[in-house]
Design a protein around this motif. Structure first.
Motif, mmCIF file in Angstrom:
data_model
loop_
_atom_site.group_PDB
_atom_site.id
_atom_site.type_symbol
_atom_site.label_atom_id
_atom_site.label_comp_id
_atom_site.label_asym_id
_atom_site.label_seq_id
_atom_site.Cartn_x
_atom_site.Cartn_y
_atom_site.Cartn_z
ATOM 1 N N ARG A 195 0.833 -1.206 0.000
ATOM 2 C CA ARG A 195 0.000 0.000 0.000
ATOM 3 C C ARG A 195 0.868 1.256 0.000
ATOM 4 N N MET A 196 1.930 1.229 0.798
ATOM 5 C CA MET A 196 2.812 2.396 0.861
ATOM 6 C C MET A 196 3.439 2.686 -0.502
ATOM 7 N N ILE A 197 3.945 1.637 -1.172
ATOM 8 C CA ILE A 197 4.556 1.833 -2.481
ATOM 9 C C ILE A 197 3.525 2.296 -3.494
ATOM 10 N N SER A 198 2.293 1.741 -3.412
ATOM 11 C CA SER A 198 1.234 2.144 -4.343
ATOM 12 C C SER A 198 0.902 3.622 -4.186
ATOM 13 N N GLU A 199 0.840 4.088 -2.953
ATOM 14 C CA GLU A 199 0.553 5.508 -2.712
ATOM 15 C C GLU A 199 1.681 6.396 -3.266
ATOM 16 N N LEU A 200 2.916 5.951 -3.054
ATOM 17 C CA LEU A 200 4.041 6.741 -3.576
ATOM 18 C C LEU A 200 4.037 6.763 -5.101
ATOM 19 N N HIS A 201 3.664 5.628 -5.722
ATOM 20 C CA HIS A 201 3.575 5.579 -7.183
ATOM 21 C C HIS A 201 2.551 6.581 -7.698
ATOM 22 N N GLU A 202 1.414 6.677 -7.024
ATOM 23 C CA GLU A 202 0.371 7.617 -7.457
ATOM 24 C C GLU A 202 0.886 9.049 -7.411
ATOM 25 N N VAL A 203 1.640 9.363 -6.374
ATOM 26 C CA VAL A 203 2.197 10.724 -6.267
ATOM 27 C C VAL A 203 3.101 11.023 -7.460
ATOM 28 N N VAL A 204 3.956 10.061 -7.826
ATOM 29 C CA VAL A 204 4.904 10.276 -8.913
ATOM 30 C C VAL A 204 4.195 10.283 -10.261
ATOM 31 N N ASN A 210 1.332 11.316 -10.945
ATOM 32 C CA ASN A 210 0.647 12.605 -11.086
ATOM 33 C C ASN A 210 1.628 13.770 -11.218
ATOM 34 N N GLY A 211 2.907 13.466 -11.420
ATOM 35 C CA GLY A 211 3.896 14.521 -11.669
ATOM 36 C C GLY A 211 4.697 14.951 -10.468
ATOM 37 N N GLY A 212 4.460 14.355 -9.307
ATOM 38 C CA GLY A 212 5.176 14.746 -8.106
ATOM 39 C C GLY A 212 6.482 13.982 -7.948
ATOM 40 N N GLN A 213 7.178 14.245 -6.852
ATOM 41 C CA GLN A 213 8.437 13.566 -6.521
ATOM 42 C C GLN A 213 8.423 13.167 -5.057
ATOM 43 N N VAL A 214 9.159 12.123 -4.760
ATOM 44 C CA VAL A 214 9.325 11.665 -3.381
ATOM 45 C C VAL A 214 10.814 11.729 -3.079
ATOM 46 N N ARG A 215 11.199 12.473 -2.059
ATOM 47 C CA ARG A 215 12.610 12.652 -1.746
ATOM 48 C C ARG A 215 12.894 12.212 -0.309
ATOM 49 N N GLY A 216 13.890 11.349 -0.167
ATOM 50 C CA GLY A 216 14.393 10.978 1.150
ATOM 51 C C GLY A 216 13.365 10.315 2.053
ATOM 52 N N TYR A 217 12.480 9.517 1.461
ATOM 53 C CA TYR A 217 11.476 8.815 2.269
ATOM 54 C C TYR A 217 12.169 7.648 2.979
ATOM 55 N N GLU A 218 12.163 7.647 4.307
ATOM 56 C CA GLU A 218 12.853 6.626 5.080
ATOM 57 C C GLU A 218 11.875 5.564 5.550
ATOM 58 N N THR A 219 12.280 4.320 5.370
ATOM 59 C CA THR A 219 11.464 3.186 5.790
ATOM 60 C C THR A 219 12.382 1.993 5.997
ATOM 61 N N THR A 220 11.799 0.869 6.394
ATOM 62 C CA THR A 220 12.567 -0.369 6.566
ATOM 63 C C THR A 220 12.050 -1.410 5.598
#
Length: 701
Positions: free
Chosen positions: A274-283, A285-295
């Motif tokens: 779910r987390m990756i799917s949400e990040l994919h939607e952001v990108v 739609n033209g956005g960027q994800v920077r320095g997202y920290e996770t395990t």
């Protein structure tokens, strides 16, 4: 357009036939009227003849008029056509010259007929009479031999094929650069099939070639960056399928490329999906994800901390067609941060203890003999210990607030700055040797140990310098090195002396034999024996450098010693316009206990130095007097060029000399000989006045 042209054509024909038609009509009416009148008065026959004759004349006149108008019409049309053709040719020429492409025309024999401005500039034809010249003739006129010969060959290929041909040609310009051309050659023929000429059209593709090369280089750089990047890189399509991964991605997660391509990311939990799917939607739609920290979990089940950056990949029209992800393993960084947080508390407690001990450390620093400084990154001195006054002659306040490089020798500033930079980069101590200025203007040699001081995050923020004066130590080391050289020279001298003495023994034996057999030549034999003894003595002196010699001290009269030395050097002195004067008080000179030859060696060495120091001539005074009842003093006073006080201090050191071809051994041996005789030697000199050598020796009891 066709209708209008036809109308114009009809008008031109009517204008041509209008005057003759009207003329014939009017003439016909006039002739008919005249015929009726003449028939009434002259009769039918004569009127008919007149009319017949008149008609012939009129017809002839009409033909002349029509021929005149026809010629005039054609001439006008010819002039108009020529003017129109000239104007068209000028327009065509201007159009061709304005074209950026290279255009030229040749006849069937390969002779240049015409070239546009672009061709003239490319082949540097300005001022060159190229028209009517073949390529082989132009080779002698412009610096494009290879290009012209290649062009001639491609012309022949075009004629052989008999159709439009295309070639890619590369020109080497006189400045060494390259021009790439896409050339089209069009052959033309006469109706009977004979060659007429060839038209050449060249398109300059140099910029396209350069752009293509830059594009290929950029592609290779991007591929290298993708493959060799230390961070893991993954490219997925809009459906979440993996299209590419680099080596670092494989190393981080433990999967191979074959296990990943064409598949979704290996996520082990629904939450991760779910987390990756949400990040994919952001990108998407033209956005960027920077320095997202996770395990995340690796293939072997190990959990790691990562930093994720995601960006859209767009096509030529700006549509998002894929997603790039950059993954960095920050597990070590996380552990370091945790350790840092734990240590911060320890540092806080240590800081309190450090504050208490700082006063104790300052007390120690203030009472140390070594120089101690606290220096900032920019070189500013924040603290200088009181020992600066003892070693450098300046109070500590002179240095505080100033640059630590202010009193460094100019030749040492850059190396010292480089060592400071090295300490910052490597965060490690460094040993520095430098020359520092004393308050009296002299330079002293310091050895400084620089230790970087780091802040809480490990960055160097200042330095502690501990320095000491190593001038004497360096001088001792230099003397030890010279001592090694002297030892080697002594060994060499011993070998030379050994090799020379062997033939000397044979020579002396044969000369003594000749002396006993031939009394008439005894004088020459005595001279040769004397000279052989002198050579043997010189060889013995060489052995002094190799090993200690047994010295036989005997009582000798000082005046006799000096007299023999003066006699020996008197001829050399006179050749240099130098006079040696022996001065002493009344009465006989005292006797001394000495090794005669060694003492002569000292006197000869001093007098030779004095003679060489007076190239313009002068007097050398040898003054003998009693220093006390038990010691005699000998002074050698010359009128030479003198020696500076700085150089006088070094006289007697091994290999130090003031002469261009000197060895630096003469005075050193002299010092040693005088010392072995329980005497002293001292040199005073003043530049431009002369030098005085003082020697004291004990008087024989």
């Amino acid at each position: 357009m066709n209708t209008e042209a036809n109308v114009q054509k009809v008008k031109r024909k009517w204008n041509f036939w209008r005057v003759p038609t009207v003329f014939i009509g009017i003439t016909t009416v006039a002739l008919w009227t005249t015929h009726l009148l003449l028939r009434e008065h002259l009769g039918e026959g004569r009127a008919a003849d007149f009319i017949h004759w008149t008609v012939e004349m009129l017809l002839l006149l009409s033909m002349v008029m029509m021929l005149y108008r026809y010629i005039r019409q054609d001439l006008a049309e010819l002039i108009q056509s020529k003017q129109s053709l000239t104007q068209t040719e000028a327009q065509l020429r201007a159009l061709i010259d304005a074209m950026p492409n290279v255009i030229s025309f040749k006849d069937a024999d390969g002779r240049w007929l015409e070239a546009n401005r672009a061709a003239e500039q490319l082949f540097q034809l300005d001022g060159v009479p190229y028209r009517g010249k073949t390529d082989s003739q132009l080779v002698q006129m412009i610096p494009f031999k290879k290009a012209l010969l290649t062009c001639a060959a491609s012309d022949e290929q075009t004629w052989e094929k008999g159709q439009v041909c295309q070639f890619n040609e590369t020109l080497i310009m006189p400045d060494g650069s390259f021009r790439h051309l896409a050339v089209t050659k069009i052959p033309t023929y006469y109706p009977d099939g004979r060659r007429k000429g060839i038209a050449i059209l060249g398109y300059d593709e140099t910029e396209q070639h350069r752009a293509q090369e830059e594009l290929m280089m950029a592609k290779e750089q991007l591929e290298s960056l993708f493959k060799n990047n230390a961070d893991g890189i993954v490219v997925v399509d809009l459906d979440g399928k993996i299209r590419a991964v680099n080596d670092a991605f494989e190393q981080i997660f433990g999967y191979t490329t074959g296990e990943l391509l064409g598949k979704e990311l290996p996520l082990q939990s629904e939450q991760s999906k779910r987390m990756i799917s949400e990040l994919h939607e952001v990108v998407i739609n033209g956005g960027q994800v920077r320095g997202y920290e996770t395990t995340k979990l690796k293939k072997d089940g190990t959990r790691i901390d990562i930093s994720l950056t995601m960006s859209p990949i767009r096509n030529a029209v700006g549509e998002v067609v894929a997603i790039s992800g950059i993954i960095r393993d920050i597990s070590d960084q996380k552990r370091s941060m945790q350790a840092l947080q734990e240590s911060e508390e320890r540092y806080r407690r240590l800081a309190e203890a450090l504050h208490e001990s700082e006063a104790k450390y300052r007390l120690i620093a203030d009472n140390m003999s070594d120089l101690i400084r606290l220096v900032a990154l920019d070189g500013t001195v924040h603290y200088a210990s009181p020992s600066h006054k003892q070693l450098l002659g300046f109070t500590p306040e002179v240095f505080e607030g100033q640059s630590t490089f202010s009193y460094v020798h100019p030749d040492d500033v850059e190396p010292v700055k480089a060592r400071f930079g090295q300490m910052v980069v490597e965060n490690s101590p460094a040993l520095i040797e430098l020359r520092y200025q004393h308050c009296n203007g002299n330079w002293i040699l310091l050895e400084a140990l620089g230790m970087p001081i780091t802040n809480a995050v490990g960055e160097v923020e200042s330095f502690v310098l501990v320095g000491r004066d190593i001038t004497e130590r360096k001088r001792t080391e230099e003397l030890l090195r010279n001592s090694d050289k002297l030892s080697m020279l002594g060994q060499l001298a011993a070998g030379i002396a050994h090799e020379i003495r062997n033939p000397l023994t044979a020579l002396r034996g044969f000369i003594q034999l000749l002396h006993t057999q031939n009394v008439s030549n005894s004088m020459y034999c005595d001279i040769m024996l004397s000279e052989l003894d002198r050579i043997n003595f010189i060889v013995s002196e060489l052995l002094v450098l190799a090993k200690p010699q047994a010295i036989h001290f005997q009582k000798r009269e000082l005046g006799s010693l000096l007299g023999s030395v003066i006699t020996l050097l008197e001829s050399q002195a006179l050749m240099n316009n130098v006079h040696i004067l022996l001065e002493h008080g009344e009465g006989s000179l005292p006797s001394i206990v000495c090794e005669e030859n060694q003492l002569k060696q000292v006197f000869i060495n001093i007098l030779k130095n004095a003679i060489e120091a007076m190239p313009d001539g002068g007097d050398i005074r040898i003054c003998i007097g009693a220093e006390s009842t038990r010691r005699v003093k000998i002074r050698f006073i010359d009128q030479g060029c003198g020696i500076s006080s700085e150089r006088v201090q070094k006289l007697g050191e091994p290999f130090y000399t003031t002469k261009e071809k000197g060895t630096g051994l003469g005075l050193m041996v002299s010092y040693k000989i005088i010392e072995n005789h329980n005497g002293t030697i001292k040199i005073d000199s003043e530049v431009g006045i002369g030098t005085t050598v003082h020697i004291t020796l004990p008087i024989a009891e």
